[in-house]
Design an enzyme around this catalytic site. Sequence first.
Site, PDB file in Angstrom:
ATOM      1  N   ASN A  82     -14.373  -0.363  13.422  1.00 27.45           N
ATOM      2  CA  ASN A  82     -14.264  -0.382  14.888  1.00 27.45           C
ATOM      3  C   ASN A  82     -14.502   1.037  15.395  1.00 27.45           C
ATOM      4  O   ASN A  82     -13.636   1.893  15.274  1.00 27.45           O
ATOM      5  CB  ASN A  82     -12.867  -0.878  15.282  1.00 27.45           C
ATOM      6  CG  ASN A  82     -12.628  -0.820  16.778  1.00 27.45           C
ATOM      7  OD1 ASN A  82     -13.555  -0.565  17.556  1.00 27.45           O
ATOM      8  ND2 ASN A  82     -11.394  -1.055  17.192  1.00 27.45           N
TER       9      ASN A  82
ATOM     10  N   LYS B 109     -14.735   2.075  18.352  1.00 28.99           N
ATOM     11  CA  LYS B 109     -14.082   2.356  19.644  1.00 28.99           C
ATOM     12  C   LYS B 109     -15.074   3.091  20.569  1.00 28.99           C
ATOM     13  O   LYS B 109     -16.267   2.819  20.506  1.00 28.99           O
ATOM     14  CB  LYS B 109     -12.782   3.138  19.418  1.00 28.99           C
ATOM     15  CG  LYS B 109     -11.868   2.419  18.413  1.00 28.99           C
ATOM     16  CD  LYS B 109     -10.484   2.992  18.321  1.00 28.99           C
ATOM     17  CE  LYS B 109      -9.679   2.198  17.291  1.00 28.99           C
ATOM     18  NZ  LYS B 109      -8.302   2.655  17.179  1.00 28.99           N
TER      19      LYS B 109
ATOM     20  N   GLU C 168      -5.329  -1.436  21.945  1.00 30.52           N
ATOM     21  CA  GLU C 168      -5.738  -0.545  23.045  1.00 30.52           C
ATOM     22  C   GLU C 168      -6.098  -1.364  24.288  1.00 30.52           C
ATOM     23  O   GLU C 168      -5.881  -0.916  25.414  1.00 30.52           O
ATOM     24  CB  GLU C 168      -6.891   0.354  22.576  1.00 30.52           C
ATOM     25  CG  GLU C 168      -6.362   1.441  21.641  1.00 30.52           C
ATOM     26  CD  GLU C 168      -7.288   1.835  20.511  1.00 30.52           C
ATOM     27  OE1 GLU C 168      -8.506   1.603  20.620  1.00 30.52           O
ATOM     28  OE2 GLU C 168      -6.769   2.366  19.507  1.00 30.52           O
TER      29      GLU C 168
ATOM     30  N   GLU D  13      -2.453  -5.114  13.221  1.00 30.97           N
ATOM     31  CA  GLU D  13      -2.559  -3.683  13.465  1.00 30.97           C
ATOM     32  C   GLU D  13      -1.273  -3.202  14.132  1.00 30.97           C
ATOM     33  O   GLU D  13      -1.130  -3.302  15.362  1.00 30.97           O
ATOM     34  CB  GLU D  13      -3.751  -3.381  14.374  1.00 30.97           C
ATOM     35  CG  GLU D  13      -5.084  -3.763  13.764  1.00 30.97           C
ATOM     36  CD  GLU D  13      -6.219  -2.905  14.324  1.00 30.97           C
ATOM     37  OE1 GLU D  13      -6.927  -2.299  13.511  1.00 30.97           O
ATOM     38  OE2 GLU D  13      -6.370  -2.823  15.552  1.00 30.97           O
TER      39      GLU D  13
ATOM     40  N   GLY E  60      -4.344   5.294  14.609  1.00 33.86           N
ATOM     41  CA  GLY E  60      -4.752   6.643  14.981  1.00 33.86           C
ATOM     42  C   GLY E  60      -3.663   7.682  14.801  1.00 33.86           C
ATOM     43  O   GLY E  60      -3.773   8.801  15.299  1.00 33.86           O
TER      44      GLY E  60
ATOM     45  N   SER F 137      -4.797   3.448  10.455  1.00 39.03           N
ATOM     46  CA  SER F 137      -4.915   4.623   9.581  1.00 39.03           C
ATOM     47  C   SER F 137      -5.340   4.276   8.150  1.00 39.03           C
ATOM     48  O   SER F 137      -4.842   4.866   7.188  1.00 39.03           O
ATOM     49  CB  SER F 137      -3.611   5.427   9.585  1.00 39.03           C
ATOM     50  OG  SER F 137      -3.342   5.886  10.907  1.00 39.03           O
TER      51      SER F 137
HETATM   52  P1  13P Z   1      -7.367   3.942  13.007  1.00 43.09           P
HETATM   53  O1  13P Z   1      -7.994   3.528  11.695  1.00 43.09           O
HETATM   54  O2  13P Z   1      -8.058   5.107  13.633  1.00 43.09           O
HETATM   55  O3  13P Z   1      -5.895   4.103  12.882  1.00 43.09           O
HETATM   56  O4  13P Z   1      -7.602   2.731  14.035  1.00 43.09           O
HETATM   57  C1  13P Z   1      -7.265   1.456  13.654  1.00 43.09           C
HETATM   58  C2  13P Z   1      -7.801   0.507  14.646  1.00 43.09           C
HETATM   59  O5  13P Z   1      -7.319   0.451  15.771  1.00 43.09           O
HETATM   60  C3  13P Z   1      -8.931  -0.344  14.263  1.00 43.09           C
HETATM   61  O6  13P Z   1      -9.173  -1.329  15.199  1.00 43.09           O
END
Ligand code: 13P
Length: 265
Positions: free
Chosen positions: A24, A26, A112, A182, A188, A228
């Site tokens: 992802n 983002k 998010e 998640e 993050g 993460s």
């Molecule tokens: P991170 O791997 O940056 O923690 O993000 C996870 C995420 O939200 C994947 O959709």
Amino acid sequence: MEFQPVGLTGAGFTTGRKPLLAGNWKMNLERKSALGLAAAVRERLGERDDCEVALFPPYVYLDEVARLLAGSRVKVGAQNCCDEASGAFTGEIAASMLVDVGCDWVILGHSERRHLYGEGDALVGAKTKAALAAGLAPIVCVGETLAQREAKSTEQVISAQLVAGLAGVERRSMERIVIAYEPVWAIGTGKTASPEQAGEVHAYLRGVLAGLYDREVAARTRILYGGSVKPDNIQALMAVKDVDGCLVGGASLKAETFLPLLEYR
Ligand code: 13P
């Protein structure tokens, strides 16, 4: 009211859950780096078919990334879609448009979207149905905040999210659905759920699926972990019985950190 999951001990079904590694992106990368990364993933995956890989670029790069990956084993998906099929919805993107530009997948109910843009459980459910109607395979995300975990309401929160996210989804459509757990506190932050924590929640979600559908659907549905995920922790997470893949954010943005994830075995 808390949803009562069904115990799965001794379910005994052939699960056939092929691991799915999803990147992802983002709101990151730009055209050149997006295409370069997609090409690197395509080269590394080659003809391997022991796992599935899907990339989720920002909307505006979907078309080009999907063209680049056409005919390869790397699939493309969007990070969101509208719950409506068409019409006066300024700024929204319909699921059918995503199919039109080559998407197979769509991420729905990402934390998010829920926490920064106020998407509620019912909207996520409506999006799931819109995505299925257009022919996409939805990855429906669930996850608790740190405060909810500390208040011991993880199960209540994620079961409500899952039940609403799948509201009205017929049993036969479950073949196309993937669930992603998640935990918000792990996204993050560099904090990963331990394999034990992920295992507990994934097993719980499978029980919720069994209650909503039946044990065969529960045994067959892939449940990804996200939060993460990095080259140095993916192996331990993927070793957990009920973890069927990973939804990766930060580590999916660079070939140096994403390509090693494909070699987690
Ligand atoms: P991170 O791997 O940056 O923690 O993000 C996870 C995420 O939200 C994947 O959709």
